[in-house]
Design an enzyme around this catalytic site. Structure first.
Site, PDB file in Angstrom:
ATOM      1  N   GLU A  70       0.849  -1.193   0.000  1.00 19.16           N
ATOM      2  CA  GLU A  70       0.000   0.000   0.000  1.00 19.16           C
ATOM      3  C   GLU A  70       0.886   1.244   0.000  1.00 19.16           C
ATOM      4  O   GLU A  70       1.509   1.577   1.014  1.00 19.16           O
ATOM      5  CB  GLU A  70      -0.911  -0.008   1.228  1.00 19.16           C
ATOM      6  CG  GLU A  70      -1.737   1.250   1.408  1.00 19.16           C
ATOM      7  CD  GLU A  70      -2.427   1.315   2.764  1.00 19.16           C
ATOM      8  OE1 GLU A  70      -2.636   2.447   3.263  1.00 19.16           O
ATOM      9  OE2 GLU A  70      -2.740   0.254   3.346  1.00 19.16           O
ATOM     10  N   THR A  76      -4.090   6.233   2.109  1.00 17.63           N
ATOM     11  CA  THR A  76      -4.373   7.628   2.472  1.00 17.63           C
ATOM     12  C   THR A  76      -5.068   8.346   1.315  1.00 17.63           C
ATOM     13  O   THR A  76      -4.755   9.491   0.981  1.00 17.63           O
ATOM     14  CB  THR A  76      -3.090   8.388   2.895  1.00 17.63           C
ATOM     15  OG1 THR A  76      -2.233   7.525   3.647  1.00 17.63           O
ATOM     16  CG2 THR A  76      -3.436   9.574   3.790  1.00 17.63           C
ATOM     17  N   LYS A  91     -11.120  -1.492   6.976  1.00 21.16           N
ATOM     18  CA  LYS A  91      -9.864  -1.201   7.658  1.00 21.16           C
ATOM     19  C   LYS A  91     -10.201  -0.673   9.056  1.00 21.16           C
ATOM     20  O   LYS A  91     -10.746   0.421   9.194  1.00 21.16           O
ATOM     21  CB  LYS A  91      -9.079  -0.156   6.865  1.00 21.16           C
ATOM     22  CG  LYS A  91      -7.859   0.410   7.582  1.00 21.16           C
ATOM     23  CD  LYS A  91      -7.239   1.508   6.734  1.00 21.16           C
ATOM     24  CE  LYS A  91      -6.171   2.268   7.483  1.00 21.16           C
ATOM     25  NZ  LYS A  91      -5.561   3.338   6.673  1.00 21.16           N
TER      26      LYS A  91
END
Length: 216
Positions: free
Chosen positions: A43, A74, A134
């Site tokens: 990621e 993000t 998440k």
């Protein structure tokens, strides 16, 4: 690679490396070190300058290795998600749920993993087609929280990020997490250029996840 394949590879590996770095070069070195250690979910966070270029370069580098799945982290809005997807991101991760990002990812059949803290947030995300939640920040809850969530929501796939370490990763898995996201504890050696240590940590995370699953 289709959506199901990406989700399966993330679940099979069980660990996603959350790559934060001070430069494009550092991010690429960290990613390569993680893959070398067996973490195949990468990621690349958009807190990195030129994050889309990092994704492009890694996508080209691993074009011949279908086991590696590259994602963007993000991601705060749909515009950024589209930039990441065009760069080669195969999954999108956000610190919070965003409806427009969910709609975009559904349109292009890209897994979307938004950060959620409450049952209400998780329910809302599931209603918008999210496949993996998440749990963020994980250190605000701890592994036992997962069992509490899965009582009313047994169908939810949870990936904690923040607060996952070599000392507790087995507990996250044993309590029902489909995978874990690991950042600071894993990539810290990059600050001194010790990428071999990152590879060592990566292999330890993979080993502990495998052992935890064998004990289920």
């Amino acid at each position: 690679m289709n959506k199901l394949q990406v989700l399966t590879k993330i679940a099979d590996c069980g660990v996603v490396a959350v790559v934060r770095a001070d430069s494009k070069e550092e991010a690429i070195h960290i990613s390569e070190a993680c893959v070398k250690g067996g973490i195949l979910g990468i990621e690349v966070t958009f807190t990195i300058s030129d994050a889309e270029d990092v994704i492009k370069e890694l996508a080209a580098h691993y074009a011949g290795n279908p086991e590696v799945v590259l994602g963007a982290g993000t991601v705060l809005d749909a515009a950024t998600a589209r930039i990441a997807i065009l760069a080669g991101a195969q999954f999108i991760v956000s610190p919070s749920f965003d409806e427009q990002t969910a709609r975009l990812c559904n349109l292009y059949q890209i897994p979307y993993m938004p950060g959620c803290m409450t049952i209400t947030e998780m329910k809302n995300a599931l209603e918008h087609g999210v496949d993996i939640i998440k749990l963020f920040p994980g250190n605000a809850f701890g592994p036992d929280f997962v069992k509490s969530v899965k009582a009313p929501l047994p169908q939810v796939n949870i990936m904690p990020t923040g607060g996952v370490s070599l000392e507790n990763v087995d507990q996250w898995i044993k309590n029902g997490c489909v995978a874990v996201g690991v950042g600071g504890n894993l990539v810290a050696p990059a600050k001194t250029g010790d990428y071999e240590k990152i590879t060592e940590y990566a292999s330890q995370y993979i080993k502990k996840v495998k052992e935890a699953r064998e004990g289920l």
